[in-house]
Design a protein around this motif. Structure first.
Motif, PDB file in Angstrom:
ATOM      1  N   THR A 292     -23.303  14.450  15.396  1.00 34.87           N
ATOM      2  CA  THR A 292     -23.572  14.343  16.827  1.00 34.87           C
ATOM      3  C   THR A 292     -24.015  15.660  17.447  1.00 34.87           C
ATOM      4  OG1 THR A 292     -21.907  12.583  17.002  1.00 34.87           O
ATOM      5  CG2 THR A 292     -22.599  13.662  19.045  1.00 34.87           C
ATOM      6  N   VAL A 293     -23.260  16.722  17.204  1.00 35.23           N
ATOM      7  CA  VAL A 293     -23.514  17.984  17.896  1.00 35.23           C
ATOM      8  C   VAL A 293     -24.743  18.704  17.331  1.00 35.23           C
ATOM      9  CG1 VAL A 293     -22.569  20.243  18.448  1.00 35.23           C
ATOM     10  CG2 VAL A 293     -21.107  18.225  18.515  1.00 35.23           C
ATOM     11  N   LEU A 294     -24.864  18.778  16.022  1.00 41.54           N
ATOM     12  CA  LEU A 294     -25.993  19.499  15.438  1.00 41.54           C
ATOM     13  C   LEU A 294     -27.338  18.966  15.944  1.00 41.54           C
ATOM     14  CD1 LEU A 294     -25.132  20.295  11.697  1.00 41.54           C
ATOM     15  CD2 LEU A 294     -25.276  21.846  13.624  1.00 41.54           C
ATOM     16  N   PRO A 295     -27.598  17.646  15.873  1.00 42.39           N
ATOM     17  CA  PRO A 295     -28.889  17.167  16.383  1.00 42.39           C
ATOM     18  C   PRO A 295     -29.050  17.404  17.881  1.00 42.39           C
ATOM     19  CG  PRO A 295     -27.817  15.504  14.997  1.00 42.39           C
ATOM     20  CD  PRO A 295     -26.798  16.558  15.268  1.00 42.39           C
ATOM     21  N   ALA A 296     -27.982  17.220  18.655  1.00 43.87           N
ATOM     22  CA  ALA A 296     -28.078  17.368  20.114  1.00 43.87           C
ATOM     23  C   ALA A 296     -28.423  18.791  20.517  1.00 43.87           C
ATOM     24  CB  ALA A 296     -26.772  16.933  20.770  1.00 43.87           C
ATOM     25  N   LEU A 297     -27.915  19.774  19.796  1.00 42.52           N
ATOM     26  CA  LEU A 297     -28.168  21.177  20.127  1.00 42.52           C
ATOM     27  C   LEU A 297     -29.348  21.755  19.355  1.00 42.52           C
ATOM     28  CD1 LEU A 297     -24.547  22.652  20.301  1.00 42.52           C
ATOM     29  CD2 LEU A 297     -25.934  21.666  22.126  1.00 42.52           C
ATOM     30  N   ASP A 298     -29.987  20.932  18.526  1.00 41.91           N
ATOM     31  CA  ASP A 298     -31.096  21.391  17.692  1.00 41.91           C
ATOM     32  C   ASP A 298     -30.666  22.519  16.766  1.00 41.91           C
ATOM     33  OD1 ASP A 298     -33.698  21.219  16.761  1.00 41.91           O
ATOM     34  OD2 ASP A 298     -34.443  22.763  18.116  1.00 41.91           O
ATOM     35  N   ALA A 299     -29.393  22.503  16.386  1.00 43.08           N
ATOM     36  CA  ALA A 299     -28.881  23.498  15.434  1.00 43.08           C
ATOM     37  C   ALA A 299     -29.093  22.983  14.008  1.00 43.08           C
ATOM     38  CB  ALA A 299     -27.409  23.761  15.693  1.00 43.08           C
ATOM     39  N   LYS A 300     -29.111  23.904  13.057  1.00 47.27           N
ATOM     40  CA  LYS A 300     -29.391  23.531  11.676  1.00 47.27           C
ATOM     41  C   LYS A 300     -28.163  23.561  10.778  1.00 47.27           C
ATOM     42  CE  LYS A 300     -33.667  22.804  12.510  1.00 47.27           C
ATOM     43  NZ  LYS A 300     -34.140  21.407  12.570  1.00 47.27           N
ATOM     44  N   ALA A 301     -27.124  24.272  11.185  1.00 43.70           N
ATOM     45  CA  ALA A 301     -25.949  24.383  10.326  1.00 43.70           C
ATOM     46  C   ALA A 301     -24.733  24.715  11.171  1.00 43.70           C
ATOM     47  CB  ALA A 301     -26.158  25.449   9.248  1.00 43.70           C
ATOM     48  N   LEU A 302     -23.569  24.391  10.634  1.00 44.53           N
ATOM     49  CA  LEU A 302     -22.320  24.753  11.305  1.00 44.53           C
ATOM     50  C   LEU A 302     -21.247  25.007  10.266  1.00 44.53           C
ATOM     51  CD1 LEU A 302     -19.938  22.324  11.342  1.00 44.53           C
ATOM     52  CD2 LEU A 302     -21.574  21.247  12.839  1.00 44.53           C
ATOM     53  N   ALA A 303     -20.286  25.808  10.657  1.00 46.24           N
ATOM     54  CA  ALA A 303     -19.120  26.067   9.813  1.00 46.24           C
ATOM     55  C   ALA A 303     -17.901  26.147  10.720  1.00 46.24           C
ATOM     56  CB  ALA A 303     -19.286  27.365   9.026  1.00 46.24           C
ATOM     57  N   ILE A 304     -16.849  25.436  10.343  1.00 42.29           N
ATOM     58  CA  ILE A 304     -15.618  25.429  11.121  1.00 42.29           C
ATOM     59  C   ILE A 304     -14.518  26.071  10.277  1.00 42.29           C
ATOM     60  CG2 ILE A 304     -13.858  23.976  12.203  1.00 42.29           C
ATOM     61  CD1 ILE A 304     -16.018  21.949  12.809  1.00 42.29           C
ATOM     62  N   HIS A 305     -13.886  27.101  10.816  1.00 41.65           N
ATOM     63  CA  HIS A 305     -12.759  27.764  10.171  1.00 41.65           C
ATOM     64  C   HIS A 305     -11.502  27.526  10.994  1.00 41.65           C
ATOM     65  CE1 HIS A 305     -16.071  29.906   8.194  1.00 41.65           C
ATOM     66  NE2 HIS A 305     -15.211  30.261   7.258  1.00 41.65           N
ATOM     67  N   LEU A 306     -10.402  27.295  10.317  1.00 40.39           N
ATOM     68  CA  LEU A 306      -9.117  27.116  10.981  1.00 40.39           C
ATOM     69  C   LEU A 306      -8.204  28.302  10.670  1.00 40.39           C
ATOM     70  CD1 LEU A 306      -8.413  23.329  10.264  1.00 40.39           C
ATOM     71  CD2 LEU A 306      -9.480  24.359  12.269  1.00 40.39           C
ATOM     72  N   VAL A 307      -7.412  28.660  11.654  1.00 38.76           N
ATOM     73  CA  VAL A 307      -6.432  29.731  11.472  1.00 38.76           C
ATOM     74  C   VAL A 307      -5.151  29.116  10.911  1.00 38.76           C
ATOM     75  CG1 VAL A 307      -5.044  31.486  12.609  1.00 38.76           C
ATOM     76  CG2 VAL A 307      -7.411  31.101  13.327  1.00 38.76           C
ATOM     77  N   GLN A 308      -4.771  29.538   9.700  1.00 34.98           N
ATOM     78  CA  GLN A 308      -3.579  29.023   9.045  1.00 34.98           C
ATOM     79  C   GLN A 308      -2.789  30.191   8.473  1.00 34.98           C
ATOM     80  OE1 GLN A 308      -4.724  26.106   6.115  1.00 34.98           O
ATOM     81  NE2 GLN A 308      -5.500  24.664   7.641  1.00 34.98           N
ATOM     82  N   ASP A 309      -1.557  30.306   8.928  1.00 34.47           N
ATOM     83  CA  ASP A 309      -0.656  31.356   8.436  1.00 34.47           C
ATOM     84  C   ASP A 309      -1.301  32.731   8.527  1.00 34.47           C
ATOM     85  OD1 ASP A 309       1.201  29.359   7.811  1.00 34.47           O
ATOM     86  OD2 ASP A 309       0.313  29.052   5.824  1.00 34.47           O
ATOM     87  N   GLY A 310      -1.982  32.989   9.633  1.00 32.17           N
ATOM     88  CA  GLY A 310      -2.584  34.291   9.854  1.00 32.17           C
ATOM     89  C   GLY A 310      -3.886  34.517   9.138  1.00 32.17           C
ATOM     90  N   ASP A 311      -4.374  33.531   8.396  1.00 30.94           N
ATOM     91  CA  ASP A 311      -5.630  33.667   7.662  1.00 30.94           C
ATOM     92  C   ASP A 311      -6.653  32.678   8.218  1.00 30.94           C
ATOM     93  OD1 ASP A 311      -7.427  34.622   5.893  1.00 30.94           O
ATOM     94  OD2 ASP A 311      -6.441  33.862   4.089  1.00 30.94           O
ATOM     95  N   VAL A 312      -7.919  32.907   7.910  1.00 34.05           N
ATOM     96  CA  VAL A 312      -9.000  32.033   8.349  1.00 34.05           C
ATOM     97  C   VAL A 312      -9.455  31.210   7.147  1.00 34.05           C
ATOM     98  CG1 VAL A 312     -11.328  31.933   9.255  1.00 34.05           C
ATOM     99  CG2 VAL A 312      -9.718  33.586  10.180  1.00 34.05           C
ATOM    100  N   VAL A 313      -9.364  29.894   7.257  1.00 34.43           N
ATOM    101  CA  VAL A 313      -9.669  28.998   6.143  1.00 34.43           C
ATOM    102  C   VAL A 313     -10.821  28.081   6.533  1.00 34.43           C
ATOM    103  CG1 VAL A 313      -8.760  27.198   4.624  1.00 34.43           C
ATOM    104  CG2 VAL A 313      -7.266  29.056   5.405  1.00 34.43           C
ATOM    105  N   LEU A 314     -11.794  27.940   5.657  1.00 33.28           N
ATOM    106  CA  LEU A 314     -12.933  27.064   5.914  1.00 33.28           C
ATOM    107  C   LEU A 314     -12.484  25.612   5.882  1.00 33.28           C
ATOM    108  CD1 LEU A 314     -16.029  26.849   6.331  1.00 33.28           C
ATOM    109  CD2 LEU A 314     -16.235  26.672   3.833  1.00 33.28           C
ATOM    110  N   ALA A 315     -12.679  24.901   6.995  1.00 31.87           N
ATOM    111  CA  ALA A 315     -12.293  23.490   7.080  1.00 31.87           C
ATOM    112  C   ALA A 315     -13.452  22.565   6.775  1.00 31.87           C
ATOM    113  CB  ALA A 315     -11.743  23.176   8.479  1.00 31.87           C
ATOM    114  N   GLY A 316     -14.673  23.004   7.034  1.00 31.72           N
ATOM    115  CA  GLY A 316     -15.840  22.172   6.765  1.00 31.72           C
ATOM    116  C   GLY A 316     -17.099  22.913   7.163  1.00 31.72           C
ATOM    117  N   ALA A 317     -18.199  22.576   6.493  1.00 32.61           N
ATOM    118  CA  ALA A 317     -19.481  23.217   6.781  1.00 32.61           C
ATOM    119  C   ALA A 317     -20.597  22.269   6.402  1.00 32.61           C
ATOM    120  CB  ALA A 317     -19.612  24.541   6.027  1.00 32.61           C
ATOM    121  N   ALA A 318     -21.752  22.471   7.011  1.00 31.67           N
ATOM    122  CA  ALA A 318     -22.926  21.652   6.712  1.00 31.67           C
ATOM    123  C   ALA A 318     -24.173  22.467   7.010  1.00 31.67           C
ATOM    124  CB  ALA A 318     -22.918  20.374   7.539  1.00 31.67           C
ATOM    125  N   GLY A 319     -25.208  22.273   6.164  1.00 32.02           N
ATOM    126  CA  GLY A 319     -26.495  22.899   6.414  1.00 32.02           C
ATOM    127  C   GLY A 319     -26.687  24.269   5.809  1.00 32.02           C
TER     128      GLY A 319
END
Length: 815
Positions: free
Chosen positions: A394-421
């Motif tokens: 939904t968001v990528l096409p609407a914003l004309d973006a080509k890729a995204l990456a979501i990181h979550l903060v877990q136990d003081g660290d940054v962990v990749l939760a999902g990515a595309a593109g």
């Protein structure tokens, strides 16, 4: 424009002050007088002033600008020219002119280089505010000051380039401030003496001409009143009409007069400019006006005109098409003029370009719709993966973006939760622990607390030079979103764009809204994932940890939990060793998906295992389970199928309680349902009977027991699901063999899909595990045909959005 006059070096004077320039203005005004369109034509239109008599305190190259200012015939044209000339003088790209109103406030009249937010935010300024234009009006002198020193800007100071400063000069007539010319300078250095002289000249000339334009309405003096000096007379005799003219000029409002009888339509210069026509070529025909209106709006404009004949008031918002093809929105209002008998004779009104407001409203409406749709989409996303999928779809096409990456903060660290593109190399680096470093893009976004925007690759690399953060080659702009809620930090989201881009105020508003919605959705999804994992583990504990090693048969099971909701299901299976070398097969499904359903399943499974140890046959076992379930304090019922198999002879006895028929896969590839009479589901009727069906399982044949989640879905009915399962098994039988394409040697299901990571697998003599069974307890890595078949049967259900649990139990006679 007059030819440039060269002043001998010996006669050039030092920098002059504002007062010196003002002293020179009367002579210039005297030369050019009350300027009009014909002032440059004919004899005597230009008077040459010798340099020896009137020494110029400014660069003679600006004489043309002075003449142009004095030749303006409208206040709006004058202020626009003064602003553009001042911008050119100091090399600035952004500036504005404020008109001082009767109440002392400063109102924005014209602007260049500012976004929508700044224009709206500072459209009207209090005279006491700590802002550039207000300071110049108070001080009544040219003021230079760094932007960030103005406390009136507050947090908006961060929106301006750094370094930057403001040079503001008032348009003064004697001791009165008429307006303020304010310029944004993208540099640290103050104005040079030459720049100060030039700005002072522009302001002084513009002030003189502005007063003259405002006074044109007052051309006849009261009898007996001596003809005053022009400046004094302008100050003392400003009329309401003159102030109205200033307001209309500042707002670029045009006027029109339509005579109904003759059809003549008179436009002033501003109205002609709105419609993109030259005032001296407009033919004053009403048909010409209608020809400019957008075809889709002509009927509405005509209807509004007819209605005004009755109501006396005309109001219409419509589109026009200018001669250059540009479409603009015009807002017109008018009053109908009537004769003594009340008959309409014509209308007099005003028109204003509302394109920016209309486009702004359309963008605001589009933003609101987008945010509402996005909120609804995220509302349906339960798990973290659902949220990532929603962002990707939904968001990528609407914003004309080509890729995204979501990181979550877990136990003081940054962990990749999902990515595309992203390409593989960048995706690998996004998953590394270095993304949590203090100098990483994610950490920068979290420190900022608000979205960060990088409009080019150069900007991004300058901010994050470390090779670990080098972006994909084809990405050239980024938005870094910190994801925070009232409960704390959730993580970050990176949006990557294929081309360099300027992030408009609309882009920033939408992106900020997305960050808030995404943060809330991820926080909710993370809680959902945690609770679901706990519930799923609870259900797994209640299923067999391993299957017994049984001679004469091969057994494989698969279990797939439902993919929706937090509640656990009531599916179960068991394989037990019976006296006399026989094998007991049980599979069942307790109604509903809840902790209660799981508890009932556990009690029923335990009871049936206990009764089986006592030597009861299928019918007695089912009856015992029915009585036990009827005695529980629950309204839940359960379906069940119990099979007693003798591996030595292949004889089997089966009892069913509302459960799906088992499927028999013959060694020759024939597939059929093992149908026969059965009883009602358990707990429906206390004294129900469960008839026993007898059959034979030949050597090499396979018996399949399953729960209804395997064949039921929202996409098709139960019968259609069973028919498709039969067809899939037939295709598998026709292509059986470890080396066949899509056959048992493949990890793919009947439709080419894998069994899925959540599938629980086990085979006789081996422990249960997550994922397809990969080998016997001895550690051998070869997979039997029955393992592959179990994967293929469970794969289609695991690949779709399953609403129910799935249990599959396969037994093959080998001796």
């Amino acid at each position: 424009m007059a030819p440039e006059r060269r002043v001998p070096e010996a006669r050039r004077r030092p920098a002059a002050k504002t007062g010196d320039i003002l002293d020179a203005i009367p002579a210039i005004v005297a030369d050019h007088g009350p300027w009009d369109r014909g002032a440059t034509e004919g004899k005597g239109a230009r008077v040459t002033v010798e340099p020896e008599l009137v020494p110029s305190p400014v660069d003679p190259s600006w004489a043309g600008v002075v003449i142009s200012l004095l030749s303006r015939t409208s206040a709006s044209g004058l202020l626009t020219l003064a602003k553009e000339a001042a911008l050119a003088a100091v090399g600035s790209r952004a500036g504005a002119v404020y008109i001082r109103q009767d109440d002392g406030r400063l109102r924005l009249a014209t602007t260049t280089g500012y976004g929508e937010y700044i224009v709206e935010r500072y459209g009207s300024v209090d005279a006491d505010a700590d802002l550039p234009a207000a300071e110049a009006a108070r001080e009544r002198r040219l003021v230079w000051r760094p932007t960030r020193e103005y406390s009136g800007l507050g947090s908006d100071a961060a929106r301006f380039p750094s370094p930057s400063a403001y040079a503001s000069v008032p348009l003064m007539l004697e001791d009165r401030c008429l307006a303020v010319l304010s310029l944004q300078l993208d540099r640290r250095e103050p104005l040079s003496e030459s720049e100060e002289r030039t700005l002072s000249l522009i302001a002084a000339v513009a002030a003189q001409r502005l007063e003259y334009l405002l006074s044109r309405e007052t051309k006849v003096l009261t009898a007996g009143v001596p003809r005053l000096d022009q400046a004094v007379r302008l100050v003392e005799s400003r009329t309401r009409a003159a102030r109205l003219e200033l307001a209309m000029a500042s707002a670029d409002i045009g006027a029109f007069d339509w005579d109904f009888a003759s059809g003549r339509l008179v436009w002033d210069e501003r109205t002609c400019r709105l419609f993109g026509v030259e005032s001296d070529t407009f033919d004053e025909r009403i048909d010409t006006f209608y020809a400019h209106i957008h075809p889709e709006d002509r009927a509405a404009v005509h209807a509004a005109a007819r209605t005004s004949m009755r109501t006396g008031f005309y109001s219409a918002l419509y589109r026009i098409i200018r001669p250059d093809g540009v479409v603009r929105w015009i807002d017109a209002k008018a009053s109908v003029v009537r004769d003594a008998e009340g008959n309409p004779q014509g209308m007099v009104g005003v028109a204003q370009d509302r394109t920016e407001e209309r486009e702004h409203e359309e963008r605001r409406h589009a933003r609101r719709e987008f945010v509402l749709n996005l909120t609804a989409a995220f509302g349906a996303a339960l798990s973290t993966q659902d949220v990532v999928d929603t962002m990707t779809g939904t968001v990528l096409p609407a914003l004309d973006a080509k890729a995204l990456a979501i990181h979550l903060v877990q136990d003081g660290d940054v962990v990749l939760a999902g990515a595309a593109g992203y390409p593989e190399e960048v995706l690998r680096r996004l998953g590394e622990r270095s993304m949590g470093q203090a100098d990483s893009p994610m950490s920068a976004a979290l420190r900022a607390g608000s979205p960060l925007f990088f409009e080019s690759r150069e900007e991004f690399l300058a901010a994050f030079p470390d090779e670990s953060f080098r972006p994909a080659v084809r990405h050239h702009a980024w938005a870094l979103l910190p994801l925070t809620t009232a409960d704390g930090t959730v993580g970050t989201c990176i949006l990557s764009y294929a081309d360099p881009r300027v992030f408009t105020p609309d882009d920033q508003i939408v992106t900020t809204a997305i960050a808030g919605i995404l943060a809330q959705s991820l926080a909710r999804a993370r809680l959902f994932d945690q609770r679901r994992q706990a519930m799923t583990e609870l259900q797994r504990v209640m299923l067999p940890r391993s299957l017994p090693r049984l001679p004469g048969v091969e057994v494989a099971v698969r279990y797939q939990p439902g993919s929706e909701g937090l509640d656990v299901g009531g599916d179960w299976y068991d394989v037990v060793r019976l006296p006399g070398g026989k094998v007991g097969l049980m599979i069942g499904d307790v109604q509903g998906h809840s902790a209660q359903a799981a508890a009932v399943m556990g009690q029923l499974r335990t009871a049936l295992l206990a009764y089986a140890d006592d030597g009861h046959g299928p019918a007695d076992l089912m009856a015992c389970g029915n009585r036990m379930l009827c005695g529980l304090d629950t309204e839940l019922f359960a379906t069940c199928c119990i099979v007693e198999l003798d591996p030595a002879t292949g004889a089997l006895r089966m009892a069913r309680a509302g459960h799906p028929y088992p499927l028999l896969l013959e060694a020759d590839g024939t597939v059929r349902e093992l149908d026969g009479p059965g009883g009602l589901p358990l707990a429906c009727q206390l004294d129900d009977e469960y008839p026993v069906v007898t059959a034979e399982l030949p050597r090499g044949a396979t018996l399949l027991l399953y729960t209804d989640g395997l064949v039921e879905s929202r996409e098709h009915s139960y019968d259609e699901g069973v028919a498709e399962l039969l067809r899939s098994l037939s295709r598998w039988s026709a292509g059986a063999g470890p080396e066949s394409d899509g056959g048992p040697g493949s990890d793919r299901g009947p439709d080419g899909e894998g069994a899925g990571p959540e599938t629980r697998a086990a085979r006789n003599g081996g422990p249960a595990s997550n994922g397809p069974a990969r080998g016997a307890p001895s550690g051998a890595r070869d997979r039997t045909d029955l393992d592959v078949l179990a994967d293929r049967i469970a794969a289609p259900a695991a690949g779709r959005t399953a609403q129910d649990d799935i249990a599959v139990l396969l037994v093959r006679r080998t001796d």
